[in-house]
Design a protein around this motif. Structure first.
Motif, PDB file in Angstrom:
ATOM      1  N   LEU A   1      53.560  38.886  88.183  1.00  0.00           N
ATOM      2  CA  LEU A   1      52.180  38.092  87.904  1.00  0.00           C
ATOM      3  C   LEU A   1      51.034  38.269  89.109  1.00  0.00           C
ATOM      4  O   LEU A   1      50.112  37.773  88.969  1.00  0.00           O
ATOM      5  CB  LEU A   1      52.503  36.982  87.738  1.00  0.00           C
ATOM      6  N   ASP A   2      51.788  39.151  90.059  1.00  0.00           N
ATOM      7  CA  ASP A   2      50.893  39.454  91.323  1.00  0.00           C
ATOM      8  C   ASP A   2      50.365  37.950  92.073  1.00  0.00           C
ATOM      9  O   ASP A   2      49.073  37.734  92.219  1.00  0.00           O
ATOM     10  CB  ASP A   2      49.573  40.113  90.550  1.00  0.00           C
ATOM     11  N   LEU A   3      51.073  37.315  92.003  1.00  0.00           N
ATOM     12  CA  LEU A   3      51.071  35.789  92.751  1.00  0.00           C
ATOM     13  C   LEU A   3      50.339  36.097  94.463  1.00  0.00           C
ATOM     14  O   LEU A   3      51.105  37.068  94.888  1.00  0.00           O
ATOM     15  CB  LEU A   3      52.285  35.186  92.983  1.00  0.00           C
TER      16      LEU A   3
ATOM     17  N   GLY B   1      47.448  31.425  98.186  1.00  0.00           N
ATOM     18  CA  GLY B   1      46.508  30.551  97.827  1.00  0.00           C
ATOM     19  C   GLY B   1      46.562  30.205  96.518  1.00  0.00           C
ATOM     20  O   GLY B   1      45.663  29.389  95.969  1.00  0.00           O
ATOM     21  N   ASP B   2      47.120  30.895  95.935  1.00  0.00           N
ATOM     22  CA  ASP B   2      47.368  30.689  94.330  1.00  0.00           C
ATOM     23  C   ASP B   2      48.055  29.641  94.147  1.00  0.00           C
ATOM     24  O   ASP B   2      48.691  29.050  94.965  1.00  0.00           O
ATOM     25  CB  ASP B   2      47.908  32.009  93.579  1.00  0.00           C
ATOM     26  N   LYS B   3      47.915  28.832  93.084  1.00  0.00           N
ATOM     27  CA  LYS B   3      48.656  27.623  92.666  1.00  0.00           C
ATOM     28  C   LYS B   3      49.574  27.825  91.242  1.00  0.00           C
ATOM     29  O   LYS B   3      49.109  28.855  90.244  1.00  0.00           O
ATOM     30  CB  LYS B   3      47.581  26.409  92.256  1.00  0.00           C
TER      31      LYS B   3
ATOM     32  N   ASP C   1      53.040  32.143  99.882  1.00  0.00           N
ATOM     33  CA  ASP C   1      51.935  31.374 100.492  1.00  0.00           C
ATOM     34  C   ASP C   1      51.330  30.951  99.572  1.00  0.00           C
ATOM     35  O   ASP C   1      50.093  30.651  99.681  1.00  0.00           O
ATOM     36  CB  ASP C   1      51.592  32.034 101.745  1.00  0.00           C
ATOM     37  N   ALA C   2      51.750  30.735  98.191  1.00  0.00           N
ATOM     38  CA  ALA C   2      50.967  29.941  97.278  1.00  0.00           C
ATOM     39  C   ALA C   2      51.627  28.424  97.143  1.00  0.00           C
ATOM     40  O   ALA C   2      52.220  27.954  98.014  1.00  0.00           O
ATOM     41  CB  ALA C   2      51.319  30.844  95.984  1.00  0.00           C
TER      42      ALA C   2
ATOM     43  N   LYS D   1      42.464  30.436  90.857  1.00  0.00           N
ATOM     44  CA  LYS D   1      43.468  30.237  91.777  1.00  0.00           C
ATOM     45  C   LYS D   1      44.974  29.744  90.754  1.00  0.00           C
ATOM     46  O   LYS D   1      46.026  29.919  91.234  1.00  0.00           O
ATOM     47  CB  LYS D   1      43.252  29.592  92.833  1.00  0.00           C
ATOM     48  N   LEU D   2      44.500  29.120  89.821  1.00  0.00           N
ATOM     49  CA  LEU D   2      45.622  28.649  89.140  1.00  0.00           C
ATOM     50  C   LEU D   2      46.425  29.542  88.100  1.00  0.00           C
ATOM     51  O   LEU D   2      45.934  30.078  87.108  1.00  0.00           O
ATOM     52  CB  LEU D   2      45.256  27.477  88.153  1.00  0.00           C
TER      53      LEU D   2
END
Length: 373
Positions: free
Chosen positions: A63-65, A68-70, A89-90, A120-121
Motif C-alpha cells: 500500500l506504499d505506506l 507520517g501516514d496514519k 514510522d507511520a 495521510k490516512l
C-alpha cells in the motif's frame, strides 16, 4: 488430566507432503498452496509468506505506506498490527470496541474518519476476533466514502464466512491470514496475503523477494533491484504441512461449532460466567471467549492448577508501555476495551478436543465458579 489452550493435529497427509519435500520428490509446495488457497477462499490472488506478521508488513509495503501516514485499527488487537505500522514510522490510530464481540466499533470508526479526513490516512486494519467479522458491507461502504483501504487481519478467520462468502473474498483490499496465530501455535509458521487487486498483488510479489527483477531469458544469476523490499518467503516444508491442514479446515470449523454449542449448553447459568452470543450461525468459534465478572486472573490461575490452560485476546494496545508512552495514552481512553479486558478469558477450543475434554473443562469452570464470592 491436562487440557492445553491449543494442540496441533497432524495426520498421514501432513507427513506424506513433508516427506515429499525431504525426499526432493515435490519441491513446488508453495506454488501449489497458493493455487489451492485461491480456490478455497475464492479470491483472485494469494501470496504465501513466512508468517502472518510478514503478510501484514508486506501489506503495508504494497500500500506504499510512508512516514507520517496514519493507519486505523482496533485497540483490541495483537501488537503485530501497530508494530508493522510503526516500522514505516507511520502512526497507528486506535478505536474502541463493540463490547459484545470485541471487534472494532464501526460507529466510532466512522466518526473518526469523518472528523479526521486527510491524505495521510491510508488504511484501516480490521481484526476478526475469534473469526467473527464486523458488518463488512457497512465497513466497505465507509471505506469508499472516506477513501481508505481496508486490510483484514484474518488470523483467526480461516474458513470463516460473512453472508455465506469466505473471509478473504468479501471485498477487502487485502486480507492477511496466519497459520500459527497468537497462542494457537502450530508446528509450522506461515501466512498468506490475499487480494483481488492486480496492482497490489504485482507490487507485493515484487517486494516479497527484495524487489529483484530477472530477465527470464537471461542467466539465473543476472538480476536487478528496482525498489526496497525484503524476504517474506514461506519454506516448502511449511507449505507442505499447511496444504494438508487447509483440506481439513471446514471439517475442523464444524467441530469447533459443536464444541461451542456444548460449552454454551453446559455452562449456561454458571455463576460469575457470561457466555458469548450464540445467535450468529456464521461464527466459527476459533476462540471461545467468556467473561469472568471478578478476579479474572485468579480464576485463570485456578483453572491452570486443575489442568485447564486459557488465553487472553487481547491486552488493549493503549495499556502496553510503548504505545502508552509514545502517544500519551490514558488508561480510560478506551473504556469499552478496558472493561472487557478486565473480564474476558479464552478457554480451549480446537477440533481435536473430544467430548470428554469439553466436559472436563466445563466441570472445572463450574467447580471454581462455586468458590467465587
Amino acid at each position: 488430566m491436562k487440557i492445553p489452550f491449543n494442540k496441533y493435529n497432524s495426520g498421514r497427509e501432513e507427513h506424506s507432503n513433508v516427506a515429499d519435500v525431504l525426499d526432493a520428490e515435490d519441491l513446488n509446495q508453495v506454488s501449489k498452496l497458493e493455487d489451492e488457497f485461491v480456490s478455497y477462499i475464492g479470491a483472485g490472488y494469494a501470496l504465501a509468506t513466512s508468517h502472518g506478521t510478514s503478510a501484514l508488513h508486506l501489506a503495508m509495503l504494497a500500500l506504499d505506506l510512508k512516514r507520517g501516514d496514519k493507519v486505523v485499527c482496533s485497540v483490541n488487537a495483537h501488537p503485530s498490527l501497530p508494530e508493522v505500522v510503526r516500522h514505516f514510522d507511520a502512526e497507528p490510530i486506535f478505536i474502541d470496541i463493540e463490547p459484545l464481540n470485541y471487534n472494532i466499533n464501526l460507529d466510532l470508526l466512522e466518526t473518526y474518519l469523518e472528523d479526521n479526513q486527510s491524505k495521510k490516512l491510508k488504511a484501516v486494519i480490521v481484526t476478526h476476533i475469534g473469526g467473527l467479522s464486523v458488518d463488512l458491507d457497512r465497513l466497505y461502504s465507509i471505506a469508499k466514502i472516506y477513501n481508505v483501504k481496508i486490510v483484514e487481519d484474518a488470523s483467526e478467520a480461516l474458513g470463516a464466512t460473512f453472508n455465506g462468502v469466505k473471509i478473504g473474498s468479501t471485498g477487502a483490499d487485502i486480507t492477511c491470514f496466519n497459520f500459527s496465530s497468537h497462542l494457537k501455535k502450530n508446528v509450522c509458521n506461515g501466512g498468506m496475503l490475499v487480494t483481488d487487486d492486480d496492482e497490489i498483488m504485482e507490487r507485493a510479489r515484487l517486494l516479497s523477494n527484495h524487489a529483484i527483477e530477472r530477465d527470464e531469458d537471461a542467466l539465473e544469476y543476472i538480476y536487478d533491484v528496482v525498489d526496497i523490499g525484503n524476504n517474506y518467503s514461506m519454506s516448502e516444508l511449511d507449505a507442505a504441512y499447511i496444504r494438508a491442514q487447509i483440506k481439513k479446515q471446514d471439517k475442523n470449523l464444524a467441530r469447533q461449532k459443536e464444541i461451542a454449542s456444548m460449552y454454551s449448553g453446559s455452562l449456561e447459568g454458571t455463576a460469575h460466567i457470561t457466555l458469548p452470543d450464540m445467535s450468529n450461525k456464521e461464527h466459527p468459534f476459533s476462540l471461545f471467549i467468556v467473561k469472568v465478572d471478578k478476579n479474572r486472573d485468579s480464576f485463570a490461575l485456578e483453572l491452570k492448577k486443575v489442568g485447564v490452560e486459557c488465553g487472553l485476546h487481547y491486552i488493549p494496545l493503549h495499556l502496553l508501555t510503548y504505545y502508552k508512552a509514545k502517544y500519551s495514552l490514558k488508561i480510560n481512553n478506551f473504556p469499552k476495551a478496558l472493561q472487557s479486558y478486565q473480564q474476558i478469558l479464552s478457554i480451549p477450543i480446537y477440533s481435536s478436543m473430544d467430548d470428554k475434554d469439553v466436559k472436563f473443562v466445563c466441570d472445572k469452570i463450574k467447580q471454581i465458579a462455586k468458590t467465587r464470592v
